[in-house]
Design an enzyme around this catalytic site. Structure first.
Site, PDB file in Angstrom:
ATOM      1  N   SER A 105      21.519  -8.145  11.429  1.00  0.00           N
ATOM      2  CA  SER A 105      22.477  -7.885  12.520  1.00  0.00           C
ATOM      3  C   SER A 105      22.605  -9.136  13.376  1.00  0.00           C
ATOM      4  O   SER A 105      21.595  -9.637  13.884  1.00  0.00           O
ATOM      5  CB  SER A 105      21.986  -6.752  13.426  1.00  0.00           C
ATOM      6  OG  SER A 105      21.780  -5.575  12.703  1.00  0.00           O
ATOM      7  N   GLU A 122      21.629 -11.025  18.690  1.00  0.00           N
ATOM      8  CA  GLU A 122      20.225 -10.695  18.413  1.00  0.00           C
ATOM      9  C   GLU A 122      19.543 -11.928  17.827  1.00  0.00           C
ATOM     10  O   GLU A 122      18.361 -12.193  18.053  1.00  0.00           O
ATOM     11  CB  GLU A 122      20.151  -9.543  17.397  1.00  0.00           C
ATOM     12  CG  GLU A 122      18.727  -9.140  17.082  1.00  0.00           C
ATOM     13  CD  GLU A 122      18.586  -8.379  15.795  1.00  0.00           C
ATOM     14  OE1 GLU A 122      18.223  -9.006  14.786  1.00  0.00           O
ATOM     15  OE2 GLU A 122      18.820  -7.158  15.789  1.00  0.00           O
ATOM     16  N   ARG A 173      14.788  -4.373  20.675  1.00  0.00           N
ATOM     17  CA  ARG A 173      14.933  -5.772  20.239  1.00  0.00           C
ATOM     18  C   ARG A 173      14.498  -6.734  21.340  1.00  0.00           C
ATOM     19  O   ARG A 173      15.112  -7.779  21.548  1.00  0.00           O
ATOM     20  CB  ARG A 173      16.383  -6.077  19.842  1.00  0.00           C
ATOM     21  CG  ARG A 173      16.900  -5.318  18.648  1.00  0.00           C
ATOM     22  CD  ARG A 173      16.142  -5.663  17.376  1.00  0.00           C
ATOM     23  NE  ARG A 173      16.758  -5.069  16.187  1.00  0.00           N
ATOM     24  CZ  ARG A 173      16.480  -3.867  15.721  1.00  0.00           C
ATOM     25  NH1 ARG A 173      15.583  -3.108  16.345  1.00  0.00           N
ATOM     26  NH2 ARG A 173      17.070  -3.417  14.643  1.00  0.00           N
TER      27      ARG A 173
HETATM   28  P1  FAD Z   1      12.159 -16.660  12.405  1.00  0.00           P
HETATM   29  O1  FAD Z   1      13.614 -16.602  12.141  1.00  0.00           O
HETATM   30  O2  FAD Z   1      11.360 -17.690  11.683  1.00  0.00           O
HETATM   31  O3  FAD Z   1      11.928 -16.886  13.972  1.00  0.00           O
HETATM   32  C1  FAD Z   1      12.597 -16.084  14.928  1.00  0.00           C
HETATM   33  C2  FAD Z   1      12.235 -16.607  16.339  1.00  0.00           C
HETATM   34  O4  FAD Z   1      10.843 -16.438  16.585  1.00  0.00           O
HETATM   35  C3  FAD Z   1      12.491 -18.102  16.511  1.00  0.00           C
HETATM   36  O5  FAD Z   1      12.883 -18.320  17.833  1.00  0.00           O
HETATM   37  C4  FAD Z   1      11.127 -18.746  16.232  1.00  0.00           C
HETATM   38  O6  FAD Z   1      10.972 -20.006  16.862  1.00  0.00           O
HETATM   39  C5  FAD Z   1      10.185 -17.714  16.791  1.00  0.00           C
HETATM   40  N1  FAD Z   1       8.891 -17.602  16.070  1.00  0.00           N
HETATM   41  C6  FAD Z   1       8.707 -17.433  14.735  1.00  0.00           C
HETATM   42  N2  FAD Z   1       7.402 -17.270  14.466  1.00  0.00           N
HETATM   43  C7  FAD Z   1       6.744 -17.338  15.645  1.00  0.00           C
HETATM   44  C8  FAD Z   1       5.371 -17.235  16.021  1.00  0.00           C
HETATM   45  N3  FAD Z   1       4.397 -17.030  15.133  1.00  0.00           N
HETATM   46  N4  FAD Z   1       5.057 -17.356  17.335  1.00  0.00           N
HETATM   47  C9  FAD Z   1       6.023 -17.567  18.260  1.00  0.00           C
HETATM   48  N5  FAD Z   1       7.337 -17.676  17.974  1.00  0.00           N
HETATM   49  C10 FAD Z   1       7.685 -17.562  16.673  1.00  0.00           C
HETATM   50  N6  FAD Z   1      15.240  -7.157  12.275  1.00  0.00           N
HETATM   51  C11 FAD Z   1      14.970  -5.905  12.719  1.00  0.00           C
HETATM   52  O7  FAD Z   1      14.395  -5.721  13.795  1.00  0.00           O
HETATM   53  N7  FAD Z   1      15.321  -4.796  11.990  1.00  0.00           N
HETATM   54  C12 FAD Z   1      15.954  -4.900  10.798  1.00  0.00           C
HETATM   55  O8  FAD Z   1      16.262  -3.888  10.175  1.00  0.00           O
HETATM   56  C13 FAD Z   1      16.242  -6.203  10.293  1.00  0.00           C
HETATM   57  N8  FAD Z   1      16.890  -6.356   9.117  1.00  0.00           N
HETATM   58  C14 FAD Z   1      17.185  -7.597   8.656  1.00  0.00           C
HETATM   59  C15 FAD Z   1      17.847  -7.724   7.425  1.00  0.00           C
HETATM   60  C16 FAD Z   1      18.146  -8.967   6.915  1.00  0.00           C
HETATM   61  C17 FAD Z   1      18.854  -9.067   5.576  1.00  0.00           C
HETATM   62  C18 FAD Z   1      17.787 -10.132   7.634  1.00  0.00           C
HETATM   63  C19 FAD Z   1      18.090 -11.491   7.080  1.00  0.00           C
HETATM   64  C20 FAD Z   1      17.126 -10.027   8.871  1.00  0.00           C
HETATM   65  C21 FAD Z   1      16.834  -8.760   9.391  1.00  0.00           C
HETATM   66  N9  FAD Z   1      16.176  -8.589  10.634  1.00  0.00           N
HETATM   67  C22 FAD Z   1      15.859  -7.332  11.088  1.00  0.00           C
HETATM   68  C23 FAD Z   1      15.838  -9.759  11.480  1.00  0.00           C
HETATM   69  C24 FAD Z   1      14.503 -10.463  11.111  1.00  0.00           C
HETATM   70  O9  FAD Z   1      14.072 -10.102   9.840  1.00  0.00           O
HETATM   71  C25 FAD Z   1      13.387 -10.150  12.097  1.00  0.00           C
HETATM   72  O10 FAD Z   1      13.789 -10.512  13.408  1.00  0.00           O
HETATM   73  C26 FAD Z   1      12.085 -10.874  11.786  1.00  0.00           C
HETATM   74  O11 FAD Z   1      11.048 -10.410  12.622  1.00  0.00           O
HETATM   75  C27 FAD Z   1      12.211 -12.392  11.922  1.00  0.00           C
HETATM   76  O12 FAD Z   1      11.038 -12.976  11.415  1.00  0.00           O
HETATM   77  P2  FAD Z   1      11.002 -14.482  10.935  1.00  0.00           P
HETATM   78  O13 FAD Z   1       9.563 -14.831  10.686  1.00  0.00           O
HETATM   79  O14 FAD Z   1      11.930 -14.702   9.817  1.00  0.00           O
HETATM   80  O15 FAD Z   1      11.518 -15.217  12.249  1.00  0.00           O
HETATM   81  N1  EPU Z   2      29.332   1.069  11.720  1.00  0.00           N
HETATM   82  C1  EPU Z   2      30.685   0.940  11.469  1.00  0.00           C
HETATM   83  N2  EPU Z   2      31.106  -0.124  10.723  1.00  0.00           N
HETATM   84  C2  EPU Z   2      30.253  -1.045  10.215  1.00  0.00           C
HETATM   85  C3  EPU Z   2      28.869  -0.916  10.475  1.00  0.00           C
HETATM   86  C4  EPU Z   2      28.428   0.151  11.239  1.00  0.00           C
HETATM   87  O1  EPU Z   2      31.489   1.749  11.892  1.00  0.00           O
HETATM   88  O2  EPU Z   2      30.722  -1.972   9.543  1.00  0.00           O
HETATM   89  C5  EPU Z   2      28.867   2.221  12.532  1.00  0.00           C
HETATM   90  C6  EPU Z   2      28.786   3.538  11.773  1.00  0.00           C
HETATM   91  O3  EPU Z   2      29.144   4.551  12.671  1.00  0.00           O
HETATM   92  C7  EPU Z   2      27.307   3.671  11.462  1.00  0.00           C
HETATM   93  C8  EPU Z   2      26.689   3.021  12.714  1.00  0.00           C
HETATM   94  O4  EPU Z   2      27.583   1.956  13.035  1.00  0.00           O
HETATM   95  O5  EPU Z   2      26.910   4.987  11.329  1.00  0.00           O
HETATM   96  C9  EPU Z   2      25.296   2.476  12.542  1.00  0.00           C
HETATM   97  O6  EPU Z   2      25.258   1.576  11.437  1.00  0.00           O
HETATM   98  P1  EPU Z   2      23.887   1.277  10.659  1.00  0.00           P
HETATM   99  O7  EPU Z   2      23.184   2.554  10.352  1.00  0.00           O
HETATM  100  O8  EPU Z   2      24.182   0.346   9.546  1.00  0.00           O
HETATM  101  O9  EPU Z   2      22.983   0.578  11.749  1.00  0.00           O
HETATM  102  P2  EPU Z   2      23.294  -0.539  12.819  1.00  0.00           P
HETATM  103  O10 EPU Z   2      23.288   0.083  14.172  1.00  0.00           O
HETATM  104  O11 EPU Z   2      24.475  -1.355  12.446  1.00  0.00           O
HETATM  105  C10 EPU Z   2      20.773  -1.015  13.298  1.00  0.00           C
HETATM  106  C11 EPU Z   2      19.911  -2.231  13.420  1.00  0.00           C
HETATM  107  C12 EPU Z   2      19.482  -2.716  12.043  1.00  0.00           C
HETATM  108  C13 EPU Z   2      18.679  -1.594  11.382  1.00  0.00           C
HETATM  109  C14 EPU Z   2      19.576  -0.357  11.267  1.00  0.00           C
HETATM  110  C15 EPU Z   2      18.819   0.842  10.719  1.00  0.00           C
HETATM  111  C16 EPU Z   2      20.527  -3.359  15.458  1.00  0.00           C
HETATM  112  C17 EPU Z   2      21.224  -4.515  16.082  1.00  0.00           C
HETATM  113  N3  EPU Z   2      20.603  -3.282  14.127  1.00  0.00           N
HETATM  114  O12 EPU Z   2      21.973  -1.436  12.650  1.00  0.00           O
HETATM  115  O13 EPU Z   2      18.632  -3.843  12.201  1.00  0.00           O
HETATM  116  O14 EPU Z   2      18.216  -1.991  10.106  1.00  0.00           O
HETATM  117  O15 EPU Z   2      20.077   0.001  12.571  1.00  0.00           O
HETATM  118  O16 EPU Z   2      17.934   1.332  11.673  1.00  0.00           O
HETATM  119  O17 EPU Z   2      19.929  -2.549  16.169  1.00  0.00           O
HETATM  120  C18 EPU Z   2      18.629  -6.222  12.388  1.00  0.00           C
HETATM  121  O18 EPU Z   2      18.150  -6.051  13.516  1.00  0.00           O
HETATM  122  O19 EPU Z   2      18.836  -7.358  11.889  1.00  0.00           O
HETATM  123  C19 EPU Z   2      18.971  -5.041  11.590  1.00  0.00           C
HETATM  124  C20 EPU Z   2      19.521  -5.116  10.371  1.00  0.00           C
END
Ligand code: FAD
Ligand code: EPU
Length: 339
Positions: free
Chosen positions: A239, A335, A164
């Site tokens: 997250s 994050e 991240r």
């Molecule tokens: P924004 O929220 O628009 O911007 C994020 C930051 O980047 C801000 O500081 C903004 O100013 C800057 N920025 C945006 N675009 C640019 C650009 N072109 N150049 C320079 N700076 C810029 N992330 C994960 O890694 N793994 C996941 O599994 C994951 N799951 C998610 C699930 C949900 C339901 C949600 C809501 C989010 C999740 N995220 C996850 C977080 C998010 O989707 C990612 O971080 C994504 O890359 C953000 O993109 P965005 O365009 O929406 O960013």
């Molecule tokens: N867990 C709990 N309670 C909860 C949630 C999680 O006990 O309420 C524990 C469980 O042991 C579970 C473990 O946490 O097995 C891991 O949970 P999960 O698989 O849901 O993944 P996570 O670590 O919570 C990360 C990323 C996610 C990504 C998933 C799958 C980060 C900060 N988050 O979540 O990314 O989708 O793994 O790879 O690394 C995001 O970055 O926004 C995001 C959603």
């Protein structure tokens, strides 16, 4: 002045938390040329770059210009025996890109299905899920320096990717606007990554023994939908915190008291602890404080039940952070970008 400069508009529909704040000025940018022109007109460094708004918490009205990245286009740029390189404009939706790749039988990002946001934002925190990170397919990105309007190319090495993390959250923070990314994918002999336990279980559930990239994408989508809230129905930013990485010796001490604490090895000296587990142990899972809450199925996800302000979500995050620190002596870091 950009032709489409809007004033005092609500950003509620532009951020997945659904926070209702105003931008004093707002412009869409749909070409690199107009981006450079706008930067010249707004030399102050308080412009907020807005992608899909899925990784930001807006804590108040934005006084400067909000620049919404609306650059589009996906193209194949080169091909070898096994690989294909594609160039993707920063405003393309990430998940639509994943499905486009699957439709073209290009492998490498299927595990990153259903992550919201823009393709151009993906390098900033090196998006990751289910055993894959952007860095695994990333070649380079193009970016405009905000202060000069000059175009730069960042190689994989330049980006300094981590968990991240990248240079865009460190020394290059707020200095560049990413305009496009180049990815290297497979067009044959796909290297499937089913190692993440939940994927194998989901494929087995579906009776799939010889999966392709589309099967993996569909499995990841199903797993994500079973625990992550859909921002269209319940505001959230995924997250809220990163999973903390701590020294093994500290982990062992905590384990003496909490024998069931989960962990993942990082190096021989460090482990990653799921912040969701720590937050659940502190009793926050499913809790609600006004309209700010913690998701009932995933304690790492903070939610907006309707009309929470960014400050209320931030107060809840701070309460969670201090409670985890007091109980486990582990400091968890956001994050989400707090703005
Ligand atoms: P924004 O929220 O628009 O911007 C994020 C930051 O980047 C801000 O500081 C903004 O100013 C800057 N920025 C945006 N675009 C640019 C650009 N072109 N150049 C320079 N700076 C810029 N992330 C994960 O890694 N793994 C996941 O599994 C994951 N799951 C998610 C699930 C949900 C339901 C949600 C809501 C989010 C999740 N995220 C996850 C977080 C998010 O989707 C990612 O971080 C994504 O890359 C953000 O993109 P965005 O365009 O929406 O960013
Ligand atoms: N867990 C709990 N309670 C909860 C949630 C999680 O006990 O309420 C524990 C469980 O042991 C579970 C473990 O946490 O097995 C891991 O949970 P999960 O698989 O849901 O993944 P996570 O670590 O919570 C990360 C990323 C996610 C990504 C998933 C799958 C980060 C900060 N988050 O979540 O990314 O989708 O793994 O790879 O690394 C995001 O970055 O926004 C995001 C959603």
């Amino acid at each position: 002045m950009p032709e489409t400069l809007l004033k005092d508009i609500s950003l509620k529909s532009f951020n997945t938390f659904g926070i209702d704040v105003k931008a004093s000025q707002f412009a869409e940018v749909d070409s690199v040329g107009s981006l450079i022109a706008i930067l010249k007109e707004f030399p102050e460094n308080n412009t907020l770059i807005l992608g899909g708004g899925s990784n930001m918490l807006l804590t108040g009205d934005v006084e400067g210009l909000v620049l919404h990245i609306n650059l589009h286009g996906i193209s194949e740029i080169s091909r070898t025996e096994e690989h294909v390189n594609i160039n993707v404009a920063a405003g393309e939706n990430w998940h639509e890109l994943v499905r486009w790749c699957i439709d073209h039988d290009f492998g490498g990002i299927e595990n990153l299905s259903l992550i919201p946001g823009n393709a151009g934002t993906a390098p900033i925190q090196n998006i990751g899920a289910y055993g894959t990170e952007l860095k695994d397919v990333f070649v380079s990105c193009s970016a405009i320096e905000r202060s000069t309007g000059k175009e730069y190319t960042f190689s994989h090495e330049d980006c300094k990717f981590g968990y991240r993390d990248s240079i865009f959250k460190g020394s290059a923070k707020d200095r560049f606007i990413i305009t496009s990314i180049e990815l290297r994918l497979t067009h044959k002999n796909h290297r499937l990554n089913t190692g993440y336990g939940a994927i194998e279980a989901e494929l087995a559930n579906r009776g799939i023994t010889n999966p392709g990239i589309r099967d993996i994408s569909d499995a990841v989508i199903a797993i994500r939908q079973s625990k992550l809230p859909d921002p269209a129905k319940l505001g959230n930013s995924g997250s809220f915190f990163k999973n903390p990485v701590i020294p093994v010796k500290d982990f062992k001490k905590i384990q003496e008291q909490y024998t069931e604490i989960p962990s993942y090895p990082v190096t021989k000296d460090e482990v990653k602890v799921p912040a969701g587990w720590l937050i659940e142990q502190c009793g926050f899972k499913g809790k609600r404080f006004g309209d700010a809450g913690v998701h009932e199925k995933q304690a790492l996800v903070l939610v907006n039940h309707g009309n929470a302000t960014g400050k209320e979500i931030l107060q809840l995050a701070e309460k969670i952070r201090t409670t985890v620190l007091e109980k486990f002596n582990i400091s968890i870091q956001p994050e989400v970008n707090i703005i």
